[in-house]
Design a protein around this motif. Structure first.
Motif, PDB file in Angstrom:
ATOM      1  N   GLU A 113     -11.559   4.186   8.776  1.00 21.32           N
ATOM      2  CA  GLU A 113     -11.856   5.484   8.156  1.00 21.32           C
ATOM      3  C   GLU A 113     -12.312   6.559   9.146  1.00 21.32           C
ATOM      4  O   GLU A 113     -12.742   7.531   8.496  1.00 21.32           O
ATOM      5  CB  GLU A 113     -13.085   5.122   6.950  1.00 21.32           C
ATOM      6  CG  GLU A 113     -12.681   4.110   5.980  1.00 21.32           C
ATOM      7  CD  GLU A 113     -13.843   3.750   5.190  1.00 21.32           C
ATOM      8  OE1 GLU A 113     -15.047   4.011   5.487  1.00 21.32           O
ATOM      9  OE2 GLU A 113     -13.787   3.005   4.152  1.00 21.32           O
TER      10      GLU A 113
ATOM     11  N   ILE B 144      -1.485  14.053  -4.576  1.00 24.34           N
ATOM     12  CA  ILE B 144      -2.282  12.849  -4.903  1.00 24.34           C
ATOM     13  C   ILE B 144      -3.396  13.140  -3.984  1.00 24.34           C
ATOM     14  O   ILE B 144      -4.690  12.814  -4.456  1.00 24.34           O
ATOM     15  CB  ILE B 144      -1.784  11.496  -4.273  1.00 24.34           C
ATOM     16  CG1 ILE B 144      -0.392  11.179  -5.071  1.00 24.34           C
ATOM     17  CG2 ILE B 144      -2.487  10.392  -4.339  1.00 24.34           C
ATOM     18  CD1 ILE B 144       0.365  10.137  -4.922  1.00 24.34           C
ATOM     19  N   GLU B 145      -3.602  13.528  -2.837  1.00 26.20           N
ATOM     20  CA  GLU B 145      -4.740  13.904  -2.170  1.00 26.20           C
ATOM     21  C   GLU B 145      -5.473  14.974  -2.885  1.00 26.20           C
ATOM     22  O   GLU B 145      -6.915  14.792  -2.769  1.00 26.20           O
ATOM     23  CB  GLU B 145      -4.536  14.247  -0.681  1.00 26.20           C
ATOM     24  CG  GLU B 145      -4.063  12.864   0.421  1.00 26.20           C
ATOM     25  CD  GLU B 145      -5.158  11.838   0.070  1.00 26.20           C
ATOM     26  OE1 GLU B 145      -6.460  12.223   0.464  1.00 26.20           O
ATOM     27  OE2 GLU B 145      -5.042  10.779  -0.176  1.00 26.20           O
ATOM     28  N   ARG B 146      -5.015  16.009  -3.495  1.00 23.57           N
ATOM     29  CA  ARG B 146      -5.572  16.950  -4.082  1.00 23.57           C
ATOM     30  C   ARG B 146      -6.321  16.298  -5.230  1.00 23.57           C
ATOM     31  O   ARG B 146      -7.556  16.943  -5.745  1.00 23.57           O
ATOM     32  CB  ARG B 146      -4.813  18.122  -4.483  1.00 23.57           C
ATOM     33  CG  ARG B 146      -4.259  19.160  -3.291  1.00 23.57           C
ATOM     34  CD  ARG B 146      -3.164  20.002  -3.730  1.00 23.57           C
ATOM     35  NE  ARG B 146      -2.867  21.037  -2.973  1.00 23.57           N
ATOM     36  CZ  ARG B 146      -2.178  22.031  -3.177  1.00 23.57           C
ATOM     37  NH1 ARG B 146      -1.327  22.188  -4.298  1.00 23.57           N
ATOM     38  NH2 ARG B 146      -1.764  22.858  -2.345  1.00 23.57           N
ATOM     39  N   LEU B 147      -5.802  15.362  -5.903  1.00 20.97           N
ATOM     40  CA  LEU B 147      -6.448  14.993  -6.845  1.00 20.97           C
ATOM     41  C   LEU B 147      -7.743  13.988  -6.552  1.00 20.97           C
ATOM     42  O   LEU B 147      -8.844  13.941  -7.320  1.00 20.97           O
ATOM     43  CB  LEU B 147      -5.810  13.790  -7.849  1.00 20.97           C
ATOM     44  CG  LEU B 147      -4.338  14.335  -8.514  1.00 20.97           C
ATOM     45  CD1 LEU B 147      -3.377  13.541  -9.051  1.00 20.97           C
ATOM     46  CD2 LEU B 147      -4.905  15.451  -9.612  1.00 20.97           C
ATOM     47  N   ARG B 148      -7.606  13.324  -5.342  1.00 24.43           N
ATOM     48  CA  ARG B 148      -8.699  12.719  -5.041  1.00 24.43           C
ATOM     49  C   ARG B 148      -9.931  13.375  -4.086  1.00 24.43           C
ATOM     50  O   ARG B 148     -11.042  13.085  -4.623  1.00 24.43           O
ATOM     51  CB  ARG B 148      -8.168  11.523  -3.573  1.00 24.43           C
ATOM     52  CG  ARG B 148      -7.224  10.739  -4.405  1.00 24.43           C
ATOM     53  CD  ARG B 148      -6.821   9.684  -2.933  1.00 24.43           C
ATOM     54  NE  ARG B 148      -5.820   8.481  -3.621  1.00 24.43           N
ATOM     55  CZ  ARG B 148      -4.957   7.960  -2.735  1.00 24.43           C
ATOM     56  NH1 ARG B 148      -5.210   8.143  -1.434  1.00 24.43           N
ATOM     57  NH2 ARG B 148      -4.399   6.986  -3.315  1.00 24.43           N
ATOM     58  N   ASP B 149      -9.538  14.369  -3.522  1.00 22.46           N
ATOM     59  CA  ASP B 149     -10.488  15.426  -3.048  1.00 22.46           C
ATOM     60  C   ASP B 149      -9.982  16.700  -3.132  1.00 22.46           C
ATOM     61  O   ASP B 149      -9.202  17.429  -2.118  1.00 22.46           O
ATOM     62  CB  ASP B 149     -10.517  14.862  -1.554  1.00 22.46           C
ATOM     63  CG  ASP B 149     -11.723  15.733  -0.702  1.00 22.46           C
ATOM     64  OD1 ASP B 149     -12.466  16.505  -1.368  1.00 22.46           O
ATOM     65  OD2 ASP B 149     -12.080  15.514   0.278  1.00 22.46           O
TER      66      ASP B 149
END
Length: 724
Positions: free
Chosen positions: A199, A631-636
């Motif tokens: 991470e 997808i990353e915009r949905l996560r963060d």
């Protein structure tokens, strides 16, 4: 400042059956030893635990508090000082006969989302607004004084908070100068951090500030794995009964730590042994002298733990294995670990003469000091097998599962082989301050099996930024409104540092319209008048690399340039605390070779195994990049993406390849994805396809030979010379 009623809320002590017993953990002997050494001598500087998920990192840290000796605490002190403590305390001075009580050692957990004022303490707003008093509200550092401050996922904590914690832990005091408060209080904490390297990594400067580090991994042997599951199931079924099984072991370990603490001041570190410590640290070419100091302190603590009053080479070896591996890393491409053959060579075989030692001490378990460490340099670990306070006998080994690791220095942590690392590095540049000259193992371009291998060392890349002002997590790339930076305004939000002038203006403005406000002749400030500062700094972004791995990019020279450019962008993303992702396209499709992650090490490994050749499906690569960003915009939603397309602009796969690529690029532009096209076209006759792609994306067009920051400096100097 004296006010016992304002003590911060503290988590319940971790000595109950709610936590898995420290002595019941199977294996992880290196981790147990490191934690015990810092408990014996907090001056060692804390522990950083690195390892994959599910390896009992947090379990062991939380269990440590239960085996620490209990403390005598002044009842009226908000900072947990002991009676007769000579350290300057805002609630002191404390006489030896001050009213006191006994409590278990505390373990205070620091959430990664904590704000700076919650960590260091700040102005007590309730008292300031209600009574007009300037009072200090202690923070987590005050709560953790004389205990353990635990940060899970410390690599995700904001860098300025990590700096603050490490400084307080090193100095033993916390100094607060903010919001009209000026106070310093004791903060003698054992700082323990755990992290999963997948991470993201800590900066080398922060790694160096942790005294010891341990790499943990799950055992591969079925026997200890089965025992781990067996004990976990038993604990979940009946925590109280399970804890009772190990109560004697817990008490014995607590008594041994208490005796080692009393003995540590009596341990002698001779000049001959100290010279060996310096020889080892110099031989591994670690930067600075902190490594020497930590190794010496850890060796003294290890001697006290083993029941001796003088330091031996076995103590130095055990200390070096824990204190040096993370200090050898000069850039994120360096593998962690220690060359133990070199360590043995530097230590030598002859034991320095400790001089006369009338009382070498006895082991808390009734063993002499010779039994505390094996004849071959083995050293005791904290009990992790659930039934002993030291090493087990051969008979016990035959009837119980083998622990996952040893602390004799013959294997890596948790039974894993020691990582393969270069013996000594000639690199002296710190990656946080200057270009790196060390990278992954260099090759000669593409191998015969079609696998790309890095052939050129990374360099300092020019800064690529997203446009506008974002609202993402604090970092070092693009401009944004964050939790740190310069003050640019005020807001009525409930979080953030207090903006005192704006608060006074709001109260004064309300007072003009409030006829009762001026009855007392003083300005009345209410909670509704409170204003917080709006700070502008820099944010971390998602840097998504979309790399052309087709045959058109496979020419040897071009591949070397592309590989060096991608490595340089990865290194730059590491320094700026970004997340990175890797999309590759070749043949007839594209793939997400690396989902967005904070680990540059993983990205480099994926890049080293990158296949190449075939046609150029540019449209598919852009579509895959867009799906990843979506997808990353949905996560963060707050983290902005910066797409870096590494290509020569050709599109040769499928019908209407260029047209489909143009439509995909236009879609990315319409969705507001910030992009940069890194043009890798070479040769005398160029088609300019990458420049056309940049126009379609609304992106910056950057030839690959202009990515290096040195190229900008050279061009500027040349232009200056011509103007002169």
């Amino acid at each position: 400042m004296r006010d016992g009623s304002n003590a911060p809320s503290i988590p319940a002590p971790t000595g109950s059956s709610d936590h898995f017993p420290f002595t019941a953990v199977v294996g992880a002997d290196d981790l147990a030893l490191a934690l015990v050494l810092t408990a014996v001598s907090p001056e060692v500087g804390g522990v950083l635990v690195r390892g994959e998920k599910g390896t009992a990192k947090s379990t062991m840290v939380r269990g440590l508090a239960a085996v620490l000796p209990h403390q005598s605490v002044v009842t009226a002190c908000r900072f947990g000082c002991a009676p007769g403590d000579t350290a300057a305390c805002p609630d002191g001075p404390h006489d030896t006969d001050a009213p006191a009580h006994t409590r278990p050692a505390r373990l205070v957990e620091l959430p990664i989302g904590a704000t700076e004022d919650r960590v260091v303490g700040s102005l007590d707003l309730e008292r300031a607004l209600a009574r007009g008093e300037t009072a200090y509200q202690p923070g987590l550092l005050a709560a953790a004084n004389r205990g353990i401050l635990y940060v899970d996922e410390v690599n995700l904590l904001h860098d300025h908070l990590v700096d603050l914690l490490l400084d307080a832990a090193a100095m033993g005091r916390n100094t607060v100068e903010r919001d009209g408060v000026s106070v310093a209080h004791p903060a003698r904490v054992v700082l323990v951090g755990t992290m999963n390297p997948e991470e993201g990594e800590l900066r080398p400067q922060l790694l160096d500030r942790f005294g010891l580090t341990v790499e943990v991994a799950a055992p591969r042997d079925p026997c200890p794995r089965a025992e781990v599951v067996r004990r976990r199931l038993a604990f979940d079924a009946d925590p109280a009964a399970f804890a009772a099984r190990f109560d004697d072991d817990q008490q014995a370990l607590r008594a041994r730590i208490d005796e080692a603490r009393a003995r540590v001041r009596q341990v002698r570190l001779t000049d001959a042994v100290l010279t060996r410590v310096a020889t080892v640290c110099a031989g591994f070419e670690v930067d600075g002298l902190r490594a020497d100091i930590v190794t010496a302190r850890a060796a003294v603590a290890h001697a006290a733990w083993a029941g001796r009053t003088h330091v031996t080479l076995a103590d130095v070896r055990a200390a070096a294995r824990l204190a040096l591996p993370h200090r050898r890393r000069r850039n994120p491409f360096d593998s962690p670990g220690l060359d133990e053959a070199l360590l043995d060579e530097l230590l030598g075989d002859d034991e320095p003469d400790p001089g006369t030692d009338p009382d070498p001490g006895t082991d808390p378990g009734g063993r002499g000091p010779e039994q505390g460490t094996g004849g071959d340099g083995e050293s005791d670990a904290a009990p992790t097998d659930g039934g002993t306070t030291g090493q087990r006998t051969d008979t016990e080994h035959s009837r119980e599962p083998q622990p996952a690791g040893r602390v004799d220095g013959t294997s890596g942590p948790s039974g894993a082989a020691a990582p393969e690392t270069p013996t000594r590095s000639s690199v002296d540049t710190d990656p946080a301050d200057a270009p790196s000259t060390a990278g992954p193992a260099a090759g000669n371009g593409a191998g015969s099996d079609g696998i790309a291998a890095p052939a050129t060392q990374p360099y300092a890349a020019r800064l690529l930024r997203a446009k506008g002002i974002g609202h993402g997590e604090a970092g070092r790339r693009s401009a944004a409104l964050t939790t740190t930076g310069r003050r640019v305004g005020s807001t009525s939000a409930r979080t953030g540092p207090v903006h005192l002038p704006a608060t006074i203006r709001a109260a004064a403005s309300r007072g003009v319209h409030d006829r009762t406000a001026g009855a007392s002749g003083r300005l009345r400030v209410t909670a509704g008048d409170l204003r917080r500062s709006v700070l502008q700094g820099r944010e971390a972004n998602l840097v998504l690399l979309c790399v052309d791995a087709s045959g058109s990019m496979a020419a040897r020279k071009r591949l070397e340039a592309v590989t060096a450019a991608v490595l340089s962008l990865l290194l730059d993303a590491y320094r700026r605390r970004d997340k990175v992702g890797l999309v590759t396209f070749r043949g007839s499709g594209a793939e997400l070779a690396l989902p967005p992650t904070g680990s540059v090490e993983v990205a480099v490994r994926r890049l080293q195994g990158l296949p190449h050749g075939g046609r150029t499906p540019l449209a598919e690569g852009l579509v895959t990049a867009y799906e990843t960003v979506r997808i990353e915009r949905l996560r963060d939603p707050s983290r902005r993406a910066l797409l870096v397309v590494v290509t020569d602009g050709r599109a040769t796969s499928g019908p209407d390849a260029l047209g489909r690529a143009a439509r995909a690029a236009s879609h990315l532009r319409h969705e507001g994805v910030e992009s940069v096209v890194l043009d890798c076209e070479s040769g005398r006759f160029r088609m300019g396809l990458a420049a056309r792609l940049a126009e379609q994306l609304g992106a910056e067009h950057l030839p690959v030979d202009e990515l290096a920051a040195s190229a900008i400096v050279g061009a500027t100097r040349a232009a200056t010379g011509r103007a002169a």
